[in-house]
Design a protein around this motif. Structure first.
Motif, mmCIF file in Angstrom:
data_model
loop_
_atom_site.group_PDB
_atom_site.id
_atom_site.type_symbol
_atom_site.label_atom_id
_atom_site.label_comp_id
_atom_site.label_asym_id
_atom_site.label_seq_id
_atom_site.Cartn_x
_atom_site.Cartn_y
_atom_site.Cartn_z
ATOM 1 N N THR A 48 0.853 -1.169 0.103
ATOM 2 C CA THR A 48 -0.024 -0.185 -0.085
ATOM 3 C C THR A 48 0.918 1.315 -0.009
ATOM 4 O OG1 THR A 48 -0.131 -0.253 2.234
ATOM 5 C CG2 THR A 48 -2.055 -1.083 1.101
ATOM 6 N N ARG A 59 -1.744 7.555 3.046
ATOM 7 C CA ARG A 59 -2.401 6.334 3.194
ATOM 8 C C ARG A 59 -3.764 6.129 3.856
ATOM 9 N NH1 ARG A 59 0.054 1.093 4.573
ATOM 10 N NH2 ARG A 59 2.099 2.157 4.669
ATOM 11 N N TYR A 63 -7.565 4.412 2.431
ATOM 12 C CA TYR A 63 -8.415 3.853 3.276
ATOM 13 C C TYR A 63 -9.789 4.373 3.355
ATOM 14 C CZ TYR A 63 -4.525 0.380 4.523
ATOM 15 O OH TYR A 63 -3.759 -0.224 4.511
ATOM 16 N N GLY A 67 -10.797 1.470 1.711
ATOM 17 C CA GLY A 67 -11.092 0.735 3.025
ATOM 18 C C GLY A 67 -9.971 -0.379 3.096
ATOM 19 N N SER A 68 -9.681 -0.786 2.065
ATOM 20 C CA SER A 68 -8.600 -1.807 1.949
ATOM 21 C C SER A 68 -7.938 -2.059 0.621
ATOM 22 C CB SER A 68 -9.240 -3.121 2.376
ATOM 23 O OG SER A 68 -10.099 -3.811 1.350
ATOM 24 N N LYS A 69 -6.711 -2.638 0.758
ATOM 25 C CA LYS A 69 -6.062 -2.872 -0.590
ATOM 26 C C LYS A 69 -7.210 -3.917 -1.553
ATOM 27 C CE LYS A 69 -2.054 -5.435 -2.137
ATOM 28 N NZ LYS A 69 -0.777 -6.093 -1.564
ATOM 29 N N LYS A 70 -7.496 -4.908 -0.933
ATOM 30 C CA LYS A 70 -8.315 -5.769 -1.584
ATOM 31 C C LYS A 70 -9.577 -5.058 -2.322
ATOM 32 C CE LYS A 70 -10.996 -10.000 -1.236
ATOM 33 N NZ LYS A 70 -11.595 -11.142 -0.369
#
Length: 209
Positions: A48, A59, A63, A67-70
């Motif tokens: 990330t 960063r 998010y 919310g997430s890297k996925k």
């Protein structure tokens, strides 16, 4: 003159339209940066911190928007799928439904040799998203078109009467498996040639004698 005690100067705020535009720019920068890195390095080798550095954001922005890297990967996955679907639009100009079906399926096999489709959609896609979600997304982008073209080809008399729903699932599974075979092959171009030949053979068996 001294400011009265307890009265605070309000900070200037950006107009809401500017705030919205800035948010869209930030989101797009994250998607563009992630797309570049996921294609060149792969999802699992990309951190990330690399994404936010490439995007020029914090960063926290990543998010906040995803919310997430996925979740960011899923957005990139969908953007690439939409682009692939758009690139196939010229095929819709033909009145021959079977020709459009064949061109679309074979076009996906051609696309499976390109870095974006190969890495994001076919190699990392199932691993990151999980097999059930990956299958669901593939169906959402391709199943409806296959069903419509099969129905039209039968109406035009090109194909024999046959159950469209099950056949469309079979064709989708076949082209997905062929694309996965190409993407994971030591020689993708050679695998593409054999896969195209197999797909043509499969489709020819559907034609009305």
């Amino acid at each position: 003159m001294e400011r009265a005690q307890g009265v605070h100067e309000e900070k200037p705020t950006l107009p809401s339209a500017n705030v919205a535009a800035h948010a869209l720019d930030t989101r797009q920068s994250l998607v563009d940066a992630a797309r570049l890195l996921f294609v060149s390095k792969g999802y699992f080798a990309t951190g990330t911190e690399e994404i936010v550095r490439e995007a020029g954001v914090t960063r926290g922005a990543l998010y906040h928007h995803f919310g997430s890297k996925k979740a960011l990967f899923l957005e990139v996955f969908n953007v690439i799928q939409v682009g692939l679907t758009s690139s196939a639009q010229p095929l819709q100009q033909s009145d021959d439904a079977f020709a459009r079906l064949e061109a679309g399926l074979l076009g996906f096999l051609d696309a499976s040799t390109t870095p974006e489709i190969q890495r994001v959609i076919l190699i990392d896609g199932p691993a990151v998203l999980g097999w059930p979600l990956w299958r669901e997304l593939e169906a959402s982008y391709g199943l409806g078109s296959i069903q419509l073209l099969l129905s039209n080809a039968i109406s035009q008399g090109t194909l024999r009467e046959q159950p469209i729903e099950v056949l469309s699932h079979i064709l989708l599974a076949a082209v997905d498996e062929a694309a996965l075979f190409i993407a994971n092959a030591p020689d993708p171009l050679a695998a593409r040639e054999s896969s195209v030949a197999a797909m043509r053979s499969l489709l020819s068996g559907l034609l009305r004698p």
